[in-house]
Motif scaffolding. Structure first.
Motif, PDB file in Angstrom:
ATOM      1  N   ARG A  94       0.843   4.018  -2.963  1.00 22.57           N
ATOM      2  CA  ARG A  94       0.478   5.414  -2.682  1.00 22.57           C
ATOM      3  C   ARG A  94       1.541   6.370  -3.226  1.00 22.57           C
ATOM      4  O   ARG A  94       1.228   7.361  -3.892  1.00 22.57           O
ATOM      5  N   THR A 117      -6.122  -8.865  -6.999  1.00 23.43           N
ATOM      6  CA  THR A 117      -5.311  -9.020  -5.786  1.00 23.43           C
ATOM      7  C   THR A 117      -4.879 -10.485  -5.680  1.00 23.43           C
ATOM      8  O   THR A 117      -5.245 -11.319  -6.517  1.00 23.43           O
ATOM      9  N   ARG A 172       0.830  -1.215   0.000  1.00 28.75           N
ATOM     10  CA  ARG A 172       0.000   0.000   0.000  1.00 28.75           C
ATOM     11  C   ARG A 172       0.862   1.261   0.000  1.00 28.75           C
ATOM     12  O   ARG A 172       0.553   2.223  -0.688  1.00 28.75           O
ATOM     13  N   ARG A 173       1.953   1.229   0.771  1.00 26.55           N
ATOM     14  CA  ARG A 173       2.832   2.404   0.813  1.00 26.55           C
ATOM     15  C   ARG A 173       3.474   2.655  -0.543  1.00 26.55           C
ATOM     16  O   ARG A 173       3.507   3.787  -1.030  1.00 26.55           O
ATOM     17  N   GLY A 211       2.860  -3.229  -6.608  1.00 19.87           N
ATOM     18  CA  GLY A 211       2.217  -4.084  -5.593  1.00 19.87           C
ATOM     19  C   GLY A 211       2.619  -5.540  -5.789  1.00 19.87           C
ATOM     20  O   GLY A 211       2.942  -6.241  -4.822  1.00 19.87           O
TER      21      GLY A 211
END
Ligand code: UTP
Length: 234
Positions: free
Chosen positions: A53, A119, A49-50, A69
Motif C-alpha cells: 500500500r 501469490t 499488504r502494508r 511483497g
C-alpha cells in the motif's frame, strides 16, 4: 517418505509479529517432519499488504509493489527458519531448483514468493508439481472453499469436495457466483488441475488442525481431487 507442500498464509503464521505465533507452528512442523518430507511456502500477511500500500501511495508500479511483497514473504520465511533451527535448511529457497536441492539434505525446505503477478498459492502449487508432492495443503484463515465469501455472506456454503476443474471454474468465475471467494489464484488453480495433486484447504489459524489432518487424517476443510477417496489415507 511421502512429500507434502504446505502453503502457510502470512496471516496464519504471523497474525502479529510475536515469537509465540511462530513457535506454536514450529513444534507442529517438527513433529510432522518426522513422518513426511515437508516443504513450506510462507505468505506475506498484513505486513506485505502494508508495504504494498505504501509503495503504491509513493507511485510504485504493480510489479515493484509485488517485489516488495515477495521480500516480505521471504522475511517471514526467514523467521520460520530461525524458529525451526536445525530442522530446516538454513536458506530460503528462491526458485524451484533450489528447493529440490535443499530437500536433498532431508531438512524442511522453506520458501516465500518467486516472481511478480502471483501469490504464494501459485508458488506452492508449482513447488508441489516440481517436487512430485503427494499432497498440497493450503493453511489459510478460512476452513475451506465456500460458495461465497463466508466473512461477508452468511448464506455461504462450504464445499466439502471439488474436482480440480470445479475449483478452476470457481476461480475464473465461469460457474457459481461471479467473484465468489477466490481462495486461490489462477496460476495455482491451473497447476492443481494439470498436475492432479490433491489439495486440502483448511483453517491454519490453529496449527493443531494441520497436525490432525496430516498425522491423523481428520480435517474440516475442502478437498480438491480427481478421486473421491481421502487423499491422506495410505
Ligand atoms: P501472499 O502470497 O501472501 O499473497 O504474497 P496474499 O494474497 O496477500 O496472501 P493470502 O494468499 O491471502 O494469504 C504477498 C504479496 O507478495 C507478492 C504479491 O504482491 C502478493 O500479494 N507476491 C508473492 C508476488 O508478487 N509473487 C509471488 O510469487 C508471491
Amino acid at each position: 517418505m511421502k512429500k507434502i507442500v504446505i502453503s502457510l498464509g502470512g496471516s496464519v503464521l504471523v497474525p502479529s509479529l510475536e515469537s509465540n505465533n511462530i513457535s506454536r507452528y514450529v513444534s507442529v512442523l517438527k513433529k510432522i517432519a518426522g513422518e513426511f518430507r515437508i516443504f513450506i511456502v510462507v505468505g506475506g500477511g498484513g505486513e506485505a499488504r502494508r508495504y504494498i500500500r505504501v509503495a503504491r501511495d509513493l507511485g510504485a508500479g504493480e510489479a515493484a509493489a509485488d517485489e516488495l511483497g515477495i521480500m516480505v514473504t521471504r522475511l517471514n520465511a526467514r523467521l520460520l527458519i530461525a524458529g525451526l533451527g536445525d530442522a530446516a535448511y538454513p536458506r530460503v529457497a528462491e526458485n524451484y531448483t533450489e528447493a529440490r536441492e535443499f530437500a536433498e539434505t532431508g531438512k524442511i525446505v522453506v520458501m516465500g514468493g518467486i516472481t511478480p503477478a502471483q501469490t504464494t498459492d501459485a508458488v506452492s502449487a508449482v513447488l508441489a508439481e516440481s517436487v512430485g508432492a503427494d499432497l498440497l495443503i493450503n493453511a489459510t484463515s478460512v476452513n475451506g472453499i465456500y460458495s461465497a465469501d463466508p466473512k461477508k455472506d452468511a448464506g455461504a456454503v462450504k464445499h466439502e469436495r471439488l474436482t480440480p476443474q470445479e475449483l478452476l471454474d470457481i476461480i475464473t468465475g465461469s460457474r457459481m457466483n461471479a467473484g465468489a471467494n477466490t481462495v486461490l489464484d489462477i496460476v495455482a488453480g491451473k497447476v492443481i488441475e494439470r498436475s492432479g495433486i490433491p489439495l486440502l484447504v483448511l483453517d491454519g489459524r490453529d496449527p493443531e488442525n494441520l497436525y490432525r489432518a496430516i498425522m491423523e487424517g481428520t480435517y474440516a476443510g475442502t478437498v480438491v481431487s480427481k478421486e473421491s477417496s481421502n487423499p491422506l489415507l495410505p
